[in-house]
Enzyme design. Sequence first.
Site, short mmCIF file in Angstrom:
data_model
loop_
_atom_site.label_atom_id
_atom_site.label_comp_id
_atom_site.label_asym_id
_atom_site.label_seq_id
_atom_site.Cartn_x
_atom_site.Cartn_y
_atom_site.Cartn_z
N HIS A 191 -7.08 -1.72 5.75
CA HIS A 191 -6.26 -0.56 6.17
C HIS A 191 -7.13 0.65 6.08
CE1 HIS A 191 -2.97 0.93 8.21
NE2 HIS A 191 -2.61 1.57 7.14
N ASP A 243 5.85 4.37 4.93
CA ASP A 243 6.92 3.37 5.70
C ASP A 243 6.92 2.11 4.72
OD1 ASP A 243 4.32 3.43 6.54
OD2 ASP A 243 4.89 2.09 8.07
N HIS A 244 6.05 2.15 3.59
CA HIS A 244 6.02 0.72 2.71
C HIS A 244 6.49 0.79 1.46
CE1 HIS A 244 3.58 -1.63 5.82
NE2 HIS A 244 3.58 -0.67 6.27
N HIS A 299 6.44 -4.69 12.39
CA HIS A 299 5.45 -3.26 12.13
C HIS A 299 5.38 -2.81 13.53
CE1 HIS A 299 2.70 -0.39 10.63
NE2 HIS A 299 3.67 -0.47 9.74
N HIS A 332 1.32 3.74 1.97
CA HIS A 332 1.79 4.64 2.97
C HIS A 332 3.55 4.63 2.88
CE1 HIS A 332 -2.00 4.37 5.81
NE2 HIS A 332 -1.92 5.47 4.99
N HIS A 336 0.78 -1.20 0.01
CA HIS A 336 -0.06 0.20 -0.05
C HIS A 336 0.72 1.27 -0.11
CE1 HIS A 336 0.83 -0.42 4.22
NE2 HIS A 336 0.40 0.69 4.60
N ASP A 386 -0.42 -3.67 6.09
CA ASP A 386 -0.95 -3.35 7.43
C ASP A 386 -2.52 -3.62 7.40
OD1 ASP A 386 1.39 -2.28 7.70
OD2 ASP A 386 1.04 0.03 7.97
#
Lengths: 304, 304
Positions: A143, A67-68, A271, A65, A63, A213
């Site tokens: 999510h 941090d991914h 995570h 976000h 996805h 997530d």
Amino acid sequence: MTRFEVLILGNSSATPMYGRHPTAQIVNFNEQLFLIDCGEGTQMQLFRYGIRSNKISHVFISHLHGDHYLGLVGLLSSQHLMGRRADLHLYGPPPLKEILDLQFKHSDTQLRYRLIFHPTRTDGVDVLFETPALKISSFPLRHRIACTGFRFDEGKRAVTLNGDEAERLAIPMSYRKLLKRGIDYVDADGQVHRAIDLTFPAPPSRSYAYCSDTVMTDEYFGAIKGVDLLYHESTFLHDMVDRAKETFHTTSLEAAQVARTVQAKKLLLGHYSARYKDLQPLLDESRTVFTETFLSEEGKWFLV
Amino acid sequence: MTRFEVLILGNSSATPMYGRHPTAQIVNFNEQLFLIDCGEGTQMQLFRYGIRSNKISHVFISHLHGDHYLGLVGLLSSQHLMGRRADLHLYGPPPLKEILDLQFKHSDTQLRYRLIFHPTRTDGVDVLFETPALKISSFPLRHRIACTGFRFDEGKRAVTLNGDEAERLAIPMSYRKLLKRGIDYVDADGQVHRAIDLTFPAPPSRSYAYCSDTVMTDEYFGAIKGVDLLYHESTFLHDMVDRAKETFHTTSLEAAQVARTVQAKKLLLGHYSARYKDLQPLLDESRTVFTETFLSEEGKWFLV
């Protein structure tokens, strides 16, 4: 036995702290490398752990976000600068293409290799990659924004020869391969040696599922049923379950409940929220429900 | 004396290797923090070197090659998640705004603090920030894409009191401040104590210039004239000067020539190519022309 392992490159949630990095993992299946998520700093982590980035053939982004995926442009650009020529397949949410194109446009970058983008879907399970040896599928998670998990299923494994017995019966080398394919061997005296008696049955196929997530919901349980190794996010301890639900994340207790419900063999937590410097409580909490829990640690390989 | 120092967070060119990171620097001027460039991993580097990101008030991006800005979305997002409320001023090439907006849109992020974007210009010197204590300007460099350098000029510094003499003459505390402002002191006996005799002249104002990335050309020499500390990229050794020109970069020998020509006091090399594991040859080459050369090292503070 075919190698099937997962290397943790990052185990931190949104804000990287304590030397922990945002999410990224390498799946090594028979020396073919697959990258799952690509948080900021992934290319440095690959270098640190001795992974040759040019051996990565497929990248999967769960996805959008940061941090991914924020390490993706850097990784793709470095591959370009380092002379990559091999195709790279990229799977991720549709807008990822637009984000990459915009950044390559303004940096005036024309990649010297083919980057083949495959948009992921969130309306059901979708097979992304399939060979006789390995199948990779995506499945929807729940999510705050569109997000998918990924499942790696090994194909049917080969039966193995009972070498001692074949040796004792002096079965010629050229026939041993045929035995493994189920073909009986008839010797010079006309005696039949049955393949089934000279081989061991194929071991069960292995599988790995990646869930990050997501808030815990039974909607994705079917897609990860019975996996040998389950990576499931566990951003919080269960005393913060309200916060977990509010932010569409999972607690370590819930991750354990998922693992038990879907009858996974092993559970890998990750995570982690920046609020936990010490991760032991997350592990302890999960093990109250699912003993075969392990902490994902950066630089560590886990067998599927 | 007002603190005026530069911290190197990354000294690598495009491809980060050997534990080196892409470009980023902190300028600490009187405890106000300015970030120059923000390569991938900058937020982790800030954490590593104990810099509180929420104290950064202004960010300057030289150009849109990934190794100079790919850490920005991660840093801005983490600031958001960590509860920043203070305004953040961002200076960079106009398309940077579009790149940020697109990523924030798809991650469904509404920053909880004000991010104030100021597009930079490449048609001449431009004053970006000005107080009586400090002025920050941008100036055009010559790179493959639009790129600016940045110059930090300290304002007029204060004269300092000759404390011993003031003590000897028993000048009251409340008048000492006035002396520093140039106002003479007349004592009870009517004797005049001249400010000029009781103070030391103001030390010269200090300046720092940042030049990365650029090919060597005299077009920007005027903008960096006479700086105390010059950071100048030195991607290659001079035996690769053709490659340097072709890629719009500079050699360490050329960086030294620039420093000598503009009469900088000290030169800081950086933006090292991944081909140099050992950096000593870059330093040695530069010092043949400009002895006051230093290697930028990650985690090291340099006085301006």
